[in-house]
Write an enzyme that holds these catalytic residues in place. Structure first.
Site, PDB file in Angstrom:
ATOM      1  N   LEU A  55      -2.994   8.630  -1.023  1.00 17.72           N
ATOM      2  CA  LEU A  55      -4.245   9.118  -0.436  1.00 17.72           C
ATOM      3  C   LEU A  55      -5.081   8.003   0.180  1.00 17.72           C
ATOM      4  O   LEU A  55      -6.259   8.175   0.498  1.00 17.72           O
ATOM      5  CB  LEU A  55      -5.048   9.872  -1.503  1.00 17.72           C
ATOM      6  CG  LEU A  55      -4.269  11.021  -2.150  1.00 17.72           C
ATOM      7  CD1 LEU A  55      -5.111  11.702  -3.207  1.00 17.72           C
ATOM      8  CD2 LEU A  55      -3.788  12.026  -1.119  1.00 17.72           C
ATOM      9  N   MET A  64      -7.611  -1.413  -2.219  1.00 13.42           N
ATOM     10  CA  MET A  64      -6.207  -1.130  -2.543  1.00 13.42           C
ATOM     11  C   MET A  64      -5.272  -2.148  -1.899  1.00 13.42           C
ATOM     12  O   MET A  64      -4.225  -2.481  -2.455  1.00 13.42           O
ATOM     13  CB  MET A  64      -5.818   0.287  -2.104  1.00 13.42           C
ATOM     14  CG  MET A  64      -6.549   1.400  -2.846  1.00 13.42           C
ATOM     15  SD  MET A  64      -6.677   1.173  -4.640  1.00 13.42           S
ATOM     16  CE  MET A  64      -4.951   1.056  -5.117  1.00 13.42           C
ATOM     17  N   ASP A  98      11.048 -11.109  -9.570  1.00  8.34           N
ATOM     18  CA  ASP A  98      12.402 -10.958  -9.010  1.00  8.34           C
ATOM     19  C   ASP A  98      13.119 -12.298  -8.893  1.00  8.34           C
ATOM     20  O   ASP A  98      14.300 -12.406  -9.229  1.00  8.34           O
ATOM     21  CB  ASP A  98      12.290 -10.301  -7.626  1.00  8.34           C
ATOM     22  CG  ASP A  98      13.643 -10.092  -6.966  1.00  8.34           C
ATOM     23  OD1 ASP A  98      14.551  -9.574  -7.637  1.00  8.34           O
ATOM     24  OD2 ASP A  98      13.795 -10.422  -5.786  1.00  8.34           O
TER      25      ASP A  98
END
Lengths: 156, 156, 156, 156, 156, 156
Positions: free
Chosen positions: B75, B111, B126
């Protein structure tokens, strides 16, 4: 303890060669959490009773993010994901997420599980941030992995 | 305390309308951390002395992820990002990241800052996971935001 | 009746120049439908009573697809979407979707509304196809648009 | 009639586990249509005579969309597509599209064929919408599938 | 001669801040070429006479790639592209492409024009590589840019 | 000399069927170059001594682009990349890149190697363009491929 396999002999980043490895079924389980003010937990729970849209949206975001992992993490191999689940439960301090990802492929699927958890938690943050910008994400960590040459691993 | 703005009157998820809001300069600052075994910190530092590839790769991953935020968070509005920086420092327990994102747009850019931090930390995981699968990501949180109607916010 | 504006004088495809057009608030509303066996409608309704996941998932898919429109439709301009809503209602023959998208931009947002509707319906198909592969999608069409030089348009 | 397999026992959305299924050659064929004013059909045909750009562009859009299917449809598995074709023919009321997609994989490829058809039709809409906003997309449906445990299926 | 603006004072990569810059109309023009065996030129020309699919496909690929530029080039700002054109002509040694991209934005659009040219040429390579793997791409270069503080620039 | 395999019998573009081909290990090696003013070479070298960010960033961009190849090149098959390396060396006139990509798949991986080289070079252009807009990219070409039915190929 192994070396940093993503750096070659000269120290440059590269994507490790897995072409000679067999396809085996692999699974990874990760977890994460977001802590928030009690009123936010209550509001998410209330929405959940009505239509479940905060956690339902975060679940879909996590599943879709698992499929984008190799586009986001530079040295991560693309893997044909064969299942993803994203489950939530409420805790005293917020929401906990547990993700489980499987593949039949040549290398491990830990990053997909961790990425799904991270993006699911970011989605909860996004949907609740008008109420509380001070929410904190973490700890996010791998719980377990299986499959491949290195076999089983379970968080200590 | 405001409502969950991403749910409409019926409780369904929707993307909030910001079309009537003016474009203003907005900034968000986020931070995050990853904790790891001392030997992994040492290996990353050693690589950093040589070519900086673990943190250099994580920096690029964070910057590129900021630009994918609205594709990942369901959103979240697409915003024309006008700058991103991703900075790291070593701590006793691992690596801390601080991200700073700016836009001239109609809604906040929190965000993007949080997503950049999360993906940068996942990239470190990673690249170092062959050494230590038990690394833990978090806390990831917003430090400050400015711009827009709600104005300044600083983490307590 | 206007020409095919996406072909240039030589007949080659190009993306039309909108750089001189002002940013104005624009809205588009589209609708679509999917027809299915009564047992499938009943199963979706039953899930909806429990957790709403079929239509909830389709709603998120539609919203996220609206943001990918310019990546999917070759000559479509990227637009800063300022709101998206995706609403469903049950009909005698299946499910109807209505999408509403707004932007403050230089060109119309019809394709985003139509793409959101199409992907939402495809998601319903995907989630119910184990029960009924014969579901039919359509009609999908624009209901109304407003804003920009061409102004209001309402389906006849 | 099977259940809604994309909902787990608690009713939550998840991506179904296919890791234990063998790789088999699978094919899906889908069709779709778009209806439009006769003058638009004539204009597309005229462009087609010159350079074929409307249908040529829609064909490429459909092929490329097939490859994005698992990014668009939340619970859809990523599949290694091994061929895609998108063919058009003119009808009295507009254009009909037929798509054919093959893979050697663990689950069916119906969604790729349906997504290719939908995006091809949306591209035609986009390129002709300056002439006719009232064009209607549909019906879009699966014509046939083969391969996998459930074997052959042909639309009734 | 200016510094490497994409490195900050410490030498780390960052995305330069353009939030204070005004939106102005900017244009960039780039060119590129691919050289190939005469029989390949003849085959592409022959297809072009029939349906134009090699160059038509490469044109669409270039236009779509222009829209992906900021996802591909790590420190490149996302820009609202307002037009793209991709034109080809045959030369004695192969095919030449010229791309022209416009935006109304805060920074230059050179990378979009260069990326469109590069991907268009790679698409030609892909479609003709069964005939000739020895095709050579280049030179690819900027021909001109206009708009913004630095104003006009034309290749020497 | 073979035909243009990406055009079907009617001359329309399609993605060639490789579903019946076996998975074999395949490798492709490509090279490319960018020429620039001596002062730019010196500045990149200077940054490289400090933190290596221009070439380090270009390396990551190339690796990530390899994974996006089938999204960028319309008729290119998605392939499970099993390794990518991107190496640079300085020449008298600029920078040379050599990319090496491997897969275990049904078709060749030349496009991934060429795309990685092209995007790596575009990234160098982007990071140095404030100093020199006249940099020229090319020649970009395939050096060698192995694996698959057509076997070894080495540039003449």
């Amino acid at each position: 303890m192994a070396d940093l396999t993503h750096l070659d002999a000269s120290g440059a980043a590269h994507m490790v060669d897995v072409s000679a490895k067999p396809d085996t079924v692999r699974e990874a389980v990760a977890e994460g959490a977001i802590s928030m003010a009690p009123a936010v937990i209550a509001a998410i729970r209330a929405g959940d009773i009505k239509k479940g849209d905060v956690l339902g949206t975060a679940r879909i975001a996590g599943i879709m993010a698992a499929k984008q992992t190799s586009s986001l993490i530079p040295l991560c191999h693309p893997l044909p994901i064969s299942s993803v689940s994203v489950e939530f439960d409420y805790t005293d301090t917020g929401v906990r997420v547990e993700t489980r990802v499987r593949t039949s492929g040549k290398t491990g699927i830990e990053m997909e599980a961790l990425t799904a958890a991270s993006i699911a938690l970011l989605t909860i943050y996004d949907m609740a941030k008008a109420m509380d910008k001070g929410m904190v994400i973490g700890p996010v960590r791998l719980l377990a992995k299986s499959g491949g040459k290195s076999g089983e691993w379970v968080a200590g």
